[in-house]
Design a protein around this motif. Structure first.
Motif, PDB file in Angstrom:
ATOM      1  N   THR A 193     -12.218  48.678  -8.318  1.00 13.76           N
ATOM      2  CA  THR A 193     -11.366  47.895  -7.225  1.00 13.76           C
ATOM      3  C   THR A 193     -10.048  48.369  -6.835  1.00 13.76           C
ATOM      4  N   VAL A 196     -10.469  51.610  -4.769  1.00 17.99           N
ATOM      5  CA  VAL A 196     -10.632  51.281  -3.444  1.00 17.99           C
ATOM      6  C   VAL A 196      -9.579  50.909  -2.831  1.00 17.99           C
ATOM      7  N   SER A 197      -8.642  50.337  -3.593  1.00 20.24           N
ATOM      8  CA  SER A 197      -7.270  49.915  -2.948  1.00 20.24           C
ATOM      9  C   SER A 197      -6.661  51.147  -2.798  1.00 20.24           C
ATOM     10  N   GLY A 262     -13.139  54.603   1.818  1.00 18.66           N
ATOM     11  CA  GLY A 262     -12.857  53.638   0.908  1.00 18.66           C
ATOM     12  C   GLY A 262     -13.457  52.150   1.359  1.00 18.66           C
ATOM     13  N   ASP A 263     -13.895  52.096   2.745  1.00 17.19           N
ATOM     14  CA  ASP A 263     -14.830  51.052   3.496  1.00 17.19           C
ATOM     15  C   ASP A 263     -16.282  51.119   2.515  1.00 17.19           C
ATOM     16  N   ARG A 266     -16.005  50.198  -1.205  1.00 15.87           N
ATOM     17  CA  ARG A 266     -15.712  48.657  -1.301  1.00 15.87           C
ATOM     18  C   ARG A 266     -17.155  47.955  -0.886  1.00 15.87           C
ATOM     19  N   ASP A 267     -17.787  48.420  -0.020  1.00 19.72           N
ATOM     20  CA  ASP A 267     -19.345  47.943   0.313  1.00 19.72           C
ATOM     21  C   ASP A 267     -20.140  47.941  -0.822  1.00 19.72           C
ATOM     22  N   ASP A 270     -19.128  45.937  -3.629  1.00 18.59           N
ATOM     23  CA  ASP A 270     -19.378  44.353  -3.395  1.00 18.59           C
ATOM     24  C   ASP A 270     -20.755  43.935  -3.369  1.00 18.59           C
TER      25      ASP A 270
END
Length: 274
Positions: A193, A196-197, A262-263, A266-267, A270
């Motif tokens: 996480t 990703v940030s 990054g997107d 994140r996907d 998640d």
């Protein structure tokens, strides 16, 4: 799925190209980035009337645009990477402290986080640079204060969540101290996480650095960055548009590639497990 894979390959390929350009700038640049040749001033790129002597053209002082672009990529990426690392360290440390120490320490850190979030960073940066000057080390540290409050919120929330899980209590029962618990047990479990940030914070820092350098408050001559190349070339937009447009294209594409990566990360993180 196919579109996502194409975006992933585009992002990875472009960022790999930028890393090669940054790491190999000293070997790939055909000329010194500050070498003058007034006989070749404002030479257009190859394909637009120019020759292969200067494939991307030259500026008004005859400096080779390819050489300056490679050096600028190295400096801009170095600033962005270093500043992102500083923001990650500050934000993660503040988040862990807020999660571990309850009471007035936690409240003081939360107030500091809210204060940082409430002040527009560009105004804060302009004030600091106007007061302390344009030292490069100060500029990198200043950029490191962008986005740390968002990382601190994430780190605090994840640390509080981890505190209620069994492995943290088990490590404490075995005699591990707070520093060991957070660094050896909590941090590895939240690293994805935080990465990703970082990928979302990186393009923001890069764009802010470019904006400040464009205004003349960031990287100073004789050093070259993508932002000050755009700022320098804005006076030649009509007669030599390649001077500002080439570094601007690199800025936009690099920020887009990092943001897309990054997107996608994140996907992926998640996504529910099958």
């Amino acid at each position: 799925m196919k579109a996502g894979r194409l975006l992933l390959w585009f992002s990875a390929g472009w960022l790999a190209l930028m890393l090669v350009a940054a790491l190999g700038a000293g070997y790939l640049a055909p000329y010194a980035y500050d070498a003058l040749d007034l006989r070749q001033r404002l030479a257009p790129p190859a394909g637009l009337g120019g020759g292969m002597l200067h494939p991307l053209g030259t500026d008004d002082l005859g400096r080779d645009m390819l050489s300056r672009l490679l050096v600028s990529i190295r400096i801009s990426l170095t600033i962005a990477f270093a500043s992102t690392a500083i923001a990650m360290v500050i934000g993660t440390t503040a988040g862990f402290l807020a999660a571990h120490f309850r009471g007035w320490i936690e409240q003081a850190l939360l107030v500091l986080i809210d204060l940082q979030a409430a002040i527009p960073f560009m105004i804060f940066a302009l004030a600091v640079l106007a007061f302390f000057g344009n030292d490069l080390l100060l500029f990198v540290v200043l950029m490191g204060f962008h986005g740390w409050e968002k990382i601190a919120r994430i780190a605090r929330g994840l640390a509080l969540s981890a505190g209620g899980q069994g492995y943290v209590a088990a490590a404490g029962d075995l005699g591990a101290g707070p520093v060991r618990i957070y660094l050896r047990h909590v941090l590895p479990n939240m690293a994805g996480t935080l990465i990703v940030s970082a990928t979302l914070n990186f393009p923001e820092i890069m764009l802010i650095e470019s904006g400040l350098s464009f205004l003349g408050l960031g990287v100073q001559p004789p050093l070259a960055s993508l932002g000050n190349m755009v700022g320098y070339g804005r006076d030649y937009l009509e007669v030599a548009p390649w001077i500002p447009l080439l570094p601007a294209l690199v800025i936009v594409t690099t920020a887009l590639a990092v943001g897309l990566l990054g997107d996608l990360l994140r996907d992926r993180l998640d996504a529910p497990l099958a």
